[in-house]
Design an enzyme around this catalytic site. Structure first.
Site, mmCIF file in Angstrom:
data_model
loop_
_atom_site.group_PDB
_atom_site.id
_atom_site.type_symbol
_atom_site.label_atom_id
_atom_site.label_comp_id
_atom_site.label_asym_id
_atom_site.label_seq_id
_atom_site.Cartn_x
_atom_site.Cartn_y
_atom_site.Cartn_z
ATOM 1 N N SER A 97 0.744 -1.410 0.070
ATOM 2 C CA SER A 97 0.238 0.035 0.187
ATOM 3 C C SER A 97 0.981 0.886 -0.129
ATOM 4 C CB SER A 97 -0.860 -0.045 0.935
ATOM 5 O OG SER A 97 -0.225 0.011 2.458
ATOM 6 N N THR A 218 -2.673 2.636 3.147
ATOM 7 C CA THR A 218 -1.329 4.382 3.084
ATOM 8 C C THR A 218 -0.988 3.663 4.483
ATOM 9 O OG1 THR A 218 -3.471 5.309 1.978
ATOM 10 C CG2 THR A 218 -1.580 6.503 3.725
ATOM 11 N N THR A 236 1.680 6.922 0.760
ATOM 12 C CA THR A 236 0.646 5.412 0.177
ATOM 13 C C THR A 236 1.219 5.546 -1.774
ATOM 14 O OG1 THR A 236 -1.470 5.481 -0.650
ATOM 15 C CG2 THR A 236 -1.449 7.530 -0.166
ATOM 16 N N ARG A 246 -4.554 10.009 -10.877
ATOM 17 C CA ARG A 246 -5.717 10.146 -9.867
ATOM 18 C C ARG A 246 -4.568 10.416 -8.591
ATOM 19 N NH1 ARG A 246 -6.224 7.078 -4.490
ATOM 20 N NH2 ARG A 246 -8.366 7.672 -4.063
ATOM 21 N N VAL A 247 -4.675 11.026 -7.549
ATOM 22 C CA VAL A 247 -4.757 11.623 -6.429
ATOM 23 C C VAL A 247 -5.035 11.897 -5.126
ATOM 24 C CG1 VAL A 247 -3.263 13.570 -5.222
ATOM 25 C CG2 VAL A 247 -2.331 13.429 -7.830
ATOM 26 N N GLY A 248 -5.048 10.991 -4.824
ATOM 27 C CA GLY A 248 -5.850 10.561 -3.539
ATOM 28 C C GLY A 248 -5.686 11.882 -2.029
ATOM 29 N N ASP A 249 -6.686 11.548 -1.049
ATOM 30 C CA ASP A 249 -6.198 12.276 -0.379
ATOM 31 C C ASP A 249 -5.252 12.883 1.073
ATOM 32 O OD1 ASP A 249 -6.968 10.068 1.064
ATOM 33 O OD2 ASP A 249 -6.980 10.501 2.804
ATOM 34 N N THR A 269 -6.419 7.501 6.349
ATOM 35 C CA THR A 269 -6.501 6.425 5.552
ATOM 36 C C THR A 269 -7.440 5.761 4.899
ATOM 37 O OG1 THR A 269 -5.794 4.765 7.400
ATOM 38 C CG2 THR A 269 -4.058 5.388 6.155
ATOM 39 N N GLY A 270 -7.614 4.808 4.369
ATOM 40 C CA GLY A 270 -9.523 4.637 3.641
ATOM 41 C C GLY A 270 -9.351 5.517 2.531
ATOM 42 N N GLY A 272 -9.914 8.169 -0.246
ATOM 43 C CA GLY A 272 -9.171 9.004 -0.212
ATOM 44 C C GLY A 272 -10.407 10.283 -0.761
HETATM 45 N N1 ASP Z 1 -6.563 6.973 1.313
HETATM 46 C C1 ASP Z 1 -5.578 6.182 -0.035
HETATM 47 C C2 ASP Z 1 -6.280 7.028 -1.225
HETATM 48 O O1 ASP Z 1 -7.210 7.789 -1.645
HETATM 49 C C3 ASP Z 1 -5.919 5.287 0.042
HETATM 50 C C4 ASP Z 1 -5.796 4.487 1.407
HETATM 51 O O2 ASP Z 1 -5.863 4.473 2.733
HETATM 52 O O3 ASP Z 1 -6.847 3.047 1.066
HETATM 53 O O4 ASP Z 1 -5.311 6.905 -1.690
#
Ligand code: ASP
Length: 371
Positions: A97, A218, A236, A246-249, A269-270, A272
Protein backbone atom coordinates in the site's frame (compact mmCIF):
# COMPACT_ATOMS: atom_id res chain seq x y z
CA UNK A 1 -25.24 7.99 17.54
CA UNK A 2 -25.61 10.45 20.40
CA UNK A 3 -22.89 12.55 21.93
CA UNK A 4 -23.35 10.81 25.27
CA UNK A 5 -22.02 7.51 23.95
CA UNK A 6 -18.99 9.14 22.40
CA UNK A 7 -16.81 9.05 25.50
CA UNK A 8 -13.03 9.24 25.23
CA UNK A 9 -11.32 6.08 24.07
CA UNK A 10 -8.47 6.72 26.47
CA UNK A 11 -8.84 7.28 30.17
CA UNK A 12 -7.12 10.36 31.52
CA UNK A 13 -5.68 8.54 34.52
CA UNK A 14 -2.29 7.83 33.11
CA UNK A 15 1.09 7.74 34.76
CA UNK A 16 3.10 10.93 34.72
CA UNK A 17 5.79 11.13 32.13
CA UNK A 18 9.21 11.81 33.64
CA UNK A 19 10.00 14.42 31.04
CA UNK A 20 6.92 16.47 31.86
CA UNK A 21 8.75 19.26 33.62
CA UNK A 22 11.47 19.36 31.01
CA UNK A 23 8.83 19.44 28.28
CA UNK A 24 7.11 22.47 29.78
CA UNK A 25 10.43 24.22 30.18
CA UNK A 26 11.21 23.57 26.54
CA UNK A 27 7.85 25.00 25.48
CA UNK A 28 8.48 28.12 27.53
CA UNK A 29 11.83 28.59 25.81
CA UNK A 30 11.01 27.63 22.26
CA UNK A 31 7.29 28.08 21.66
CA UNK A 32 6.49 30.49 18.87
CA UNK A 33 4.14 33.33 19.76
CA UNK A 34 1.06 31.53 18.43
CA UNK A 35 1.31 28.73 20.98
CA UNK A 36 0.14 30.80 23.92
CA UNK A 37 -3.55 29.97 23.54
CA UNK A 38 -2.91 26.26 23.26
CA UNK A 39 -0.73 26.31 26.34
CA UNK A 40 -3.41 27.99 28.39
CA UNK A 41 -6.13 25.65 27.17
CA UNK A 42 -4.01 22.57 27.79
CA UNK A 43 -3.06 23.63 31.28
CA UNK A 44 -6.72 24.08 32.19
CA UNK A 45 -7.31 20.33 31.67
CA UNK A 46 -6.64 17.69 34.27
CA UNK A 47 -4.47 15.60 31.93
CA UNK A 48 -2.18 18.57 31.32
CA UNK A 49 0.98 17.67 29.48
CA UNK A 50 1.85 14.45 31.31
CA UNK A 51 1.30 12.19 28.32
CA UNK A 52 4.10 13.42 26.08
CA UNK A 53 5.47 12.22 23.78
CA UNK A 54 2.92 10.38 21.62
CA UNK A 55 2.90 8.78 18.19
CA UNK A 56 -0.35 7.71 16.53
CA UNK A 57 -0.97 6.26 13.10
CA UNK A 58 -2.31 3.51 10.89
CA UNK A 59 -1.75 -0.10 11.89
CA UNK A 60 1.26 -0.45 9.56
CA UNK A 61 3.06 2.30 11.52
CA UNK A 62 3.72 -0.08 14.41
CA UNK A 63 7.15 -1.39 13.27
CA UNK A 64 8.39 2.16 12.73
CA UNK A 65 7.04 3.25 16.11
CA UNK A 66 8.83 0.37 17.78
CA UNK A 67 12.04 1.50 16.16
CA UNK A 68 11.79 5.28 16.60
CA UNK A 69 9.58 6.05 19.61
CA UNK A 70 12.73 6.13 21.75
CA UNK A 71 14.05 9.01 19.64
CA UNK A 72 10.90 10.99 20.36
CA UNK A 73 11.28 10.30 24.08
CA UNK A 74 14.83 11.57 23.88
CA UNK A 75 13.61 14.87 22.48
CA UNK A 76 13.81 14.39 18.71
CA UNK A 77 11.76 16.75 16.54
CA UNK A 78 8.28 15.36 15.83
CA UNK A 79 8.58 15.65 12.05
CA UNK A 80 11.92 13.78 12.03
CA UNK A 81 10.37 10.91 13.95
CA UNK A 82 7.11 10.82 11.98
CA UNK A 83 9.09 10.58 8.73
CA UNK A 84 11.42 7.93 10.17
CA UNK A 85 8.36 5.87 11.13
CA UNK A 86 6.77 5.95 7.67
CA UNK A 87 10.05 5.37 5.85
CA UNK A 88 10.14 1.87 7.35
CA UNK A 89 7.01 1.03 5.37
CA UNK A 90 7.98 3.00 2.27
CA UNK A 91 11.01 0.72 2.02
CA UNK A 92 9.14 -2.50 2.81
CA UNK A 93 8.48 -4.51 -0.39
CA UNK A 94 5.90 -6.67 1.40
CA UNK A 95 3.55 -3.78 2.17
CA UNK A 96 1.48 -3.34 -0.99
CA UNK A 97 0.00 0.00 0.00
CA UNK A 98 3.00 2.28 0.25
CA UNK A 99 6.29 2.95 -1.56
CA UNK A 100 8.34 -0.03 -2.71
CA UNK A 101 5.99 -2.94 -3.49
CA UNK A 102 2.99 -0.59 -3.67
CA UNK A 103 0.29 -1.70 -6.08
CA UNK A 104 0.41 0.16 -9.39
CA UNK A 105 -2.15 2.15 -11.39
CA UNK A 106 -4.15 0.58 -14.20
CA UNK A 107 -1.13 0.86 -16.53
CA UNK A 108 1.09 -1.07 -14.11
CA UNK A 109 3.00 2.03 -12.96
CA UNK A 110 3.51 2.74 -9.25
CA UNK A 111 2.56 6.35 -8.56
CA UNK A 112 3.06 7.63 -5.02
CA UNK A 113 1.49 10.46 -3.04
CA UNK A 114 2.91 11.91 0.19
CA UNK A 115 2.74 14.97 2.38
CA UNK A 116 4.23 16.34 5.56
CA UNK A 117 3.16 19.10 7.87
CA UNK A 118 5.09 20.73 10.71
CA UNK A 119 3.17 22.46 13.47
CA UNK A 120 6.24 24.39 14.59
CA UNK A 121 6.29 26.45 11.41
CA UNK A 122 2.76 25.78 10.19
CA UNK A 123 4.20 24.74 6.88
CA UNK A 124 3.52 21.77 4.68
CA UNK A 125 4.83 20.10 1.56
CA UNK A 126 3.55 17.38 -0.74
CA UNK A 127 4.22 15.33 -3.84
CA UNK A 128 1.58 13.68 -6.00
CA UNK A 129 1.90 10.94 -8.61
CA UNK A 130 5.64 10.73 -8.12
CA UNK A 131 7.26 7.69 -9.78
CA UNK A 132 10.50 5.79 -9.12
CA UNK A 133 11.38 7.52 -5.85
CA UNK A 134 11.60 5.34 -2.74
CA UNK A 135 10.90 7.96 -0.07
CA UNK A 136 8.24 10.42 -1.21
CA UNK A 137 7.78 11.57 2.41
CA UNK A 138 11.32 12.96 2.35
CA UNK A 139 10.66 14.65 -0.98
CA UNK A 140 7.49 16.20 0.46
CA UNK A 141 9.65 17.61 3.24
CA UNK A 142 12.05 19.04 0.67
CA UNK A 143 9.12 20.72 -1.08
CA UNK A 144 8.22 22.28 2.28
CA UNK A 145 11.74 23.30 3.26
CA UNK A 146 13.43 24.07 -0.04
CA UNK A 147 10.71 25.68 -2.14
CA UNK A 148 8.03 28.30 -1.83
CA UNK A 149 5.41 25.73 -2.89
CA UNK A 150 3.13 23.30 -1.13
CA UNK A 151 2.86 20.60 -3.79
CA UNK A 152 4.79 19.32 -6.81
CA UNK A 153 3.40 16.48 -8.94
CA UNK A 154 4.33 13.96 -11.61
CA UNK A 155 7.47 14.38 -13.68
CA UNK A 156 8.28 17.66 -11.93
CA UNK A 157 8.25 15.92 -8.56
CA UNK A 158 10.52 13.16 -9.86
CA UNK A 159 12.99 15.68 -11.33
CA UNK A 160 12.90 17.69 -8.11
CA UNK A 161 13.69 14.57 -6.07
CA UNK A 162 16.54 13.59 -8.40
CA UNK A 163 17.94 17.12 -8.14
CA UNK A 164 18.11 16.62 -4.38
CA UNK A 165 19.95 13.33 -4.73
CA UNK A 166 17.15 10.77 -4.47
CA UNK A 167 18.09 7.77 -6.60
CA UNK A 168 15.89 6.40 -9.38
CA UNK A 169 14.29 3.23 -7.96
CA UNK A 170 12.11 0.57 -9.60
CA UNK A 171 9.15 0.36 -7.21
CA UNK A 172 7.12 -2.36 -8.95
CA UNK A 173 8.09 -5.62 -7.26
CA UNK A 174 7.48 -8.97 -8.90
CA UNK A 175 4.74 -9.73 -6.40
CA UNK A 176 2.94 -6.44 -7.07
CA UNK A 177 3.30 -6.95 -10.83
CA UNK A 178 1.64 -10.38 -10.55
CA UNK A 179 -1.24 -8.93 -8.53
CA UNK A 180 -1.70 -6.19 -11.12
CA UNK A 181 -1.55 -8.66 -14.00
CA UNK A 182 -4.15 -10.84 -12.34
CA UNK A 183 -6.42 -7.83 -11.92
CA UNK A 184 -5.90 -6.97 -15.59
CA UNK A 185 -6.73 -10.53 -16.61
CA UNK A 186 -9.84 -10.82 -14.47
CA UNK A 187 -11.54 -7.43 -14.23
CA UNK A 188 -13.51 -7.73 -17.45
CA UNK A 189 -15.19 -10.44 -19.51
CA UNK A 190 -15.12 -8.14 -22.53
CA UNK A 191 -11.43 -8.34 -23.35
CA UNK A 192 -9.20 -11.08 -24.71
CA UNK A 193 -7.24 -11.89 -21.57
CA UNK A 194 -7.72 -15.12 -19.62
CA UNK A 195 -7.43 -15.38 -15.85
CA UNK A 196 -4.29 -17.15 -14.59
CA UNK A 197 -4.77 -20.69 -13.28
CA UNK A 198 -6.23 -20.46 -9.77
CA UNK A 199 -3.12 -22.02 -8.21
CA UNK A 200 -0.98 -19.25 -9.75
CA UNK A 201 -3.35 -16.47 -8.72
CA UNK A 202 -2.22 -14.19 -5.92
CA UNK A 203 -5.59 -12.77 -4.92
CA UNK A 204 -8.58 -14.38 -3.22
CA UNK A 205 -11.37 -14.82 -5.81
CA UNK A 206 -15.13 -14.66 -5.45
CA UNK A 207 -17.60 -17.13 -7.04
CA UNK A 208 -17.27 -15.36 -10.38
CA UNK A 209 -13.51 -15.82 -10.41
CA UNK A 210 -12.96 -12.10 -9.80
CA UNK A 211 -10.43 -10.84 -7.24
CA UNK A 212 -12.25 -10.57 -3.92
CA UNK A 213 -11.50 -7.02 -2.97
CA UNK A 214 -9.57 -4.02 -4.09
CA UNK A 215 -6.41 -3.54 -2.11
CA UNK A 216 -6.04 -0.14 -0.48
CA UNK A 217 -3.85 1.21 2.25
CA UNK A 218 -1.66 4.05 3.32
CA UNK A 219 0.51 4.98 6.28
CA UNK A 220 -0.15 7.99 8.44
CA UNK A 221 1.85 9.08 11.50
CA UNK A 222 1.20 12.05 13.79
CA UNK A 223 3.74 12.95 16.48
CA UNK A 224 3.60 15.04 19.65
CA UNK A 225 7.08 15.74 20.99
CA UNK A 226 8.35 16.05 24.53
CA UNK A 227 8.01 19.82 24.17
CA UNK A 228 4.41 19.64 22.94
CA UNK A 229 5.08 20.26 19.27
CA UNK A 230 3.07 18.44 16.61
CA UNK A 231 3.90 17.23 13.11
CA UNK A 232 2.53 14.61 10.75
CA UNK A 233 3.00 12.77 7.50
CA UNK A 234 0.94 10.55 5.22
CA UNK A 235 2.41 8.47 2.39
CA UNK A 236 0.82 5.97 0.01
CA UNK A 237 0.77 4.25 -3.36
CA UNK A 238 -2.93 5.14 -3.37
CA UNK A 239 -5.80 3.14 -4.65
CA UNK A 240 -4.68 0.05 -6.51
CA UNK A 241 -5.41 0.06 -10.26
CA UNK A 242 -6.30 3.76 -10.15
CA UNK A 243 -6.62 5.85 -13.29
CA UNK A 244 -3.11 7.15 -14.11
CA UNK A 245 -2.68 10.60 -12.63
CA UNK A 246 -5.32 10.10 -9.94
CA UNK A 247 -4.34 11.80 -6.69
CA UNK A 248 -5.96 10.71 -3.43
CA UNK A 249 -6.30 12.49 -0.13
CA UNK A 250 -2.87 11.55 1.25
CA UNK A 251 -0.88 14.45 -0.24
CA UNK A 252 -3.67 16.97 0.19
CA UNK A 253 -3.05 19.10 3.24
CA UNK A 254 -6.32 19.26 5.15
CA UNK A 255 -7.62 15.99 3.69
CA UNK A 256 -5.10 13.17 4.32
CA UNK A 257 -3.33 15.04 7.13
CA UNK A 258 -3.34 18.30 9.02
CA UNK A 259 -1.80 19.73 12.14
CA UNK A 260 -1.82 23.03 13.94
CA UNK A 261 0.39 23.97 16.89
CA UNK A 262 -2.65 25.53 18.53
CA UNK A 263 -4.98 22.54 18.18
CA UNK A 264 -3.48 19.11 17.41
CA UNK A 265 -2.84 16.71 14.57
CA UNK A 266 -4.86 14.29 12.45
CA UNK A 267 -4.66 12.00 9.45
CA UNK A 268 -6.80 9.72 7.34
CA UNK A 269 -6.53 6.44 5.47
CA UNK A 270 -9.13 4.68 3.37
CA UNK A 271 -11.31 6.07 0.58
CA UNK A 272 -9.42 9.20 -0.38
CA UNK A 273 -12.27 10.75 -2.32
CA UNK A 274 -14.42 10.79 0.83
CA UNK A 275 -11.58 12.29 2.89
CA UNK A 276 -11.06 15.01 0.28
CA UNK A 277 -14.75 15.87 0.01
CA UNK A 278 -15.09 16.13 3.80
CA UNK A 279 -11.73 17.90 4.12
CA UNK A 280 -11.51 15.45 6.96
CA UNK A 281 -8.15 16.11 8.63
CA UNK A 282 -8.61 19.85 8.86
CA UNK A 283 -12.17 19.26 10.09
CA UNK A 284 -10.80 16.98 12.82
CA UNK A 285 -8.24 19.55 13.93
CA UNK A 286 -10.85 22.32 13.93
CA UNK A 287 -13.03 20.22 16.23
CA UNK A 288 -10.06 19.71 18.55
CA UNK A 289 -9.54 23.46 18.51
CA UNK A 290 -13.16 23.89 19.55
CA UNK A 291 -12.51 21.71 22.60
CA UNK A 292 -13.85 18.35 21.39
CA UNK A 293 -12.04 15.18 22.44
CA UNK A 294 -10.21 13.21 19.71
CA UNK A 295 -12.84 10.46 19.68
CA UNK A 296 -15.71 12.97 19.56
CA UNK A 297 -14.02 14.77 16.70
CA UNK A 298 -13.53 11.51 14.81
CA UNK A 299 -17.13 10.41 15.23
CA UNK A 300 -18.45 13.83 14.24
CA UNK A 301 -16.49 13.83 10.97
CA UNK A 302 -17.55 10.24 10.26
CA UNK A 303 -21.17 11.36 10.66
CA UNK A 304 -20.51 14.10 8.08
CA UNK A 305 -18.84 11.63 5.72
CA UNK A 306 -21.86 9.34 6.01
CA UNK A 307 -24.35 12.12 5.26
CA UNK A 308 -22.21 13.29 2.34
CA UNK A 309 -22.02 9.75 0.92
CA UNK A 310 -25.81 9.46 1.10
CA UNK A 311 -26.19 12.69 -0.88
CA UNK A 312 -23.54 11.57 -3.39
CA UNK A 313 -25.30 8.25 -3.85
CA UNK A 314 -27.95 10.07 -5.91
CA UNK A 315 -25.49 10.02 -8.81
CA UNK A 316 -23.24 7.20 -7.56
CA UNK A 317 -25.66 4.59 -6.16
CA UNK A 318 -23.03 2.05 -5.09
CA UNK A 319 -21.59 4.41 -2.47
CA UNK A 320 -24.14 3.36 0.16
CA UNK A 321 -26.11 0.16 0.69
CA UNK A 322 -29.89 -0.15 0.98
CA UNK A 323 -29.70 0.92 4.63
CA UNK A 324 -27.74 4.04 3.78
CA UNK A 325 -24.48 2.66 5.15
CA UNK A 326 -21.37 3.64 3.15
CA UNK A 327 -19.94 0.71 1.23
CA UNK A 328 -16.42 2.09 1.61
CA UNK A 329 -14.29 2.57 4.69
CA UNK A 330 -12.25 5.34 6.18
CA UNK A 331 -10.07 5.65 9.30
CA UNK A 332 -8.99 8.71 11.25
CA UNK A 333 -6.05 9.13 13.64
CA UNK A 334 -6.53 12.08 15.97
CA UNK A 335 -4.06 13.53 18.47
CA UNK A 336 -4.73 16.38 20.89
CA UNK A 337 -2.11 18.71 22.28
CA UNK A 338 -2.66 17.19 25.74
CA UNK A 339 -1.63 13.75 24.46
CA UNK A 340 -5.19 12.37 24.23
CA UNK A 341 -5.69 10.34 21.06
CA UNK A 342 -8.19 8.21 19.19
CA UNK A 343 -8.41 5.94 16.18
CA UNK A 344 -11.86 6.08 14.60
CA UNK A 345 -13.16 3.97 11.74
CA UNK A 346 -16.25 4.46 9.65
CA UNK A 347 -17.46 0.89 10.15
CA UNK A 348 -16.34 -2.49 11.41
CA UNK A 349 -13.51 -3.44 13.68
CA UNK A 350 -9.88 -2.59 13.06
CA UNK A 351 -6.81 -1.36 14.88
CA UNK A 352 -4.49 1.60 14.90
CA UNK A 353 -0.93 2.02 16.15
CA UNK A 354 -0.05 4.25 19.05
CA UNK A 355 2.84 4.84 21.39
CA UNK A 356 2.73 6.83 24.62
CA UNK A 357 4.85 7.01 27.77
CA UNK A 358 2.60 4.65 29.69
CA UNK A 359 2.48 1.62 27.40
CA UNK A 360 4.92 2.25 24.54
CA UNK A 361 4.25 1.13 20.96
CA UNK A 362 1.19 -1.10 20.49
CA UNK A 363 -2.03 -1.65 18.56
CA UNK A 364 -5.35 -0.48 19.97
CA UNK A 365 -8.87 -1.09 18.64
CA UNK A 366 -10.41 1.71 16.62
CA UNK A 367 -13.77 3.14 17.63
CA UNK A 368 -16.35 2.40 14.90
CA UNK A 369 -18.91 5.03 13.91
CA UNK A 370 -21.17 2.36 12.35
CA UNK A 371 -21.19 -1.21 13.54
N1 ASP B 1 -6.36 7.14 1.11
C1 ASP B 1 -5.64 6.45 0.07
C2 ASP B 1 -6.00 7.05 -1.25
O1 ASP B 1 -7.17 7.31 -1.45
C3 ASP B 1 -5.89 5.00 -0.02
C4 ASP B 1 -5.99 4.23 1.27
O2 ASP B 1 -5.64 4.74 2.32
O3 ASP B 1 -6.41 3.09 1.25
O4 ASP B 1 -5.15 7.19 -2.08
Amino acid sequence: MTESDQGPLKSSSRRSFLGFGAGLAAIACTAPAGRGAAKERSQEGTVGRRDYPVLIGSVNALPGMQKFYGDLREGAAPLDVAIDVVKVVEANPDDHSVGLGGLPNEDGVVQLDAAVMDGRTHNGGAVGCIENILHPSEVARLVMERTDHCMIVGRGAYEFARLHGHPHTELLTDDARKLWLEWKETHSDLDDRFAPPVEEGKQARNDHGEPEERVTGTIHCSALSTSGEVACTTTTSGLSWKIPGRVGDSPIIGAGLYCDAEAGSAGATGRGEAAILAHSSSALVELLRAGRSPVDAGLEVMARVTRQARRASVWQPGLVDEEGKPTFNLSFYVLGLDGAFAGVRLSGSSEFAVSDPEHGPRLEPTRAYLE
